[in-house]
Scaffold this active site. Sequence first.
Site, PDB file in Angstrom:
ATOM      1  N   ARG A  94       1.761-106.612  46.119  1.00  0.00           N
ATOM      2  CA  ARG A  94       0.331-107.919  46.291  1.00  0.00           C
ATOM      3  C   ARG A  94       1.428-108.876  45.200  1.00  0.00           C
ATOM      4  NH1 ARG A  94      -1.175-105.779  50.405  1.00  0.00           N
ATOM      5  NH2 ARG A  94      -3.600-105.107  50.947  1.00  0.00           N
ATOM      6  N   GLU A 147      -2.178-116.927  47.640  1.00  0.00           N
ATOM      7  CA  GLU A 147      -1.192-117.063  48.983  1.00  0.00           C
ATOM      8  C   GLU A 147      -2.435-116.760  49.805  1.00  0.00           C
ATOM      9  OE1 GLU A 147      -0.566-112.594  51.497  1.00  0.00           O
ATOM     10  OE2 GLU A 147       0.765-112.522  49.784  1.00  0.00           O
ATOM     11  N   HIS A 206       4.221-112.153  54.304  1.00  0.00           N
ATOM     12  CA  HIS A 206       3.580-110.742  53.929  1.00  0.00           C
ATOM     13  C   HIS A 206       3.711-110.502  55.617  1.00  0.00           C
ATOM     14  CE1 HIS A 206      -0.415-109.333  51.970  1.00  0.00           C
ATOM     15  NE2 HIS A 206       0.939-107.763  52.882  1.00  0.00           N
TER      16      HIS A 206
END
Length: 311
Positions: free
Chosen positions: A224, A253, A272
């Site tokens: 993360r 993000e 991601h």
Amino acid sequence: MLPEAGPIAIVPEADAAFVDAATAAGGRIEPLSEETRGLIWTSSSEADRLERILAEHPAISWVQLPWAGVDAFADLLARHRDDGRVWTSAKGAYAQPVAEHALALALGVLREFPRRVRATRWEVDERGRSLYGADVVIVGAGGIAVELLRLLAPFRVRTTVVRRADAAVPGANRTVTTDRLADVLGTAEVVFVVAALTQQTRGVIGAAEFAALPGGAVLVNVARGGLVDTDALVAALDEGRLGGAGLDVTDPEPLPTGHPLWNAPNCLLTPHVADTEAMTVPLFARRIAVNVGAFVGGTAFEGRIDLGAGY
């Protein structure tokens, strides 16, 4: 305490692969109703909607979440930590593709791929390093870390795992607790961040940690974005103290257009995608099958969430 078995609802989207997996494991899949006892949640977000469903259907005794990381549901989990429900996640289910991606990022950064792929003319130099025999630190000890240790074994690296619990991780040369992170960073050539994001781990890699690393060290984050202080990361790259970074996750993000990380020296960014939908659907179906079997058979669940720890 074991949850009360009964009909299982798959919401919001009941993918055929998930229905088939649950049915094959002995589950009775039905639309959401007062009879529902198990809930397989397939959205990566919509925590408010999930909360409303749980309030309207208090008889639900088991909830399966779709991802390994449950930080998007952190507040909801905190509010429901004492309601007696069993909560499970997909932690460990996607370990193989994510560990594979982490290794790819590390190799790409060590071999200066970010700079090489942008080149528009033949540039001969001696830059680039090998992973073989490197001193590696892995922050986190879950399924991704375990799989990563297996992938790293052929490179004969020296591995240190940093984790919350004081317990060894098979395959690691040594395991230390989080309070000793700064101590082990001093010789690290590659640092992999694969921990869960919680209030305690947010910003676990910050300015002090970058300062503790030897010059030229490489950071890889596939967990993360919030685990790493972005401003400190940008500064370490710009100043040349960090040898490079491979990032599949960022904070913020999505990473905005024009953000300094897009042009940071030797920084390899992917959006991601360490575990794509094509990879995760069959893996999540497998986790559903295991946990539906546990739900109807009264056996142990996989990926059970520790509500006290938050993951």
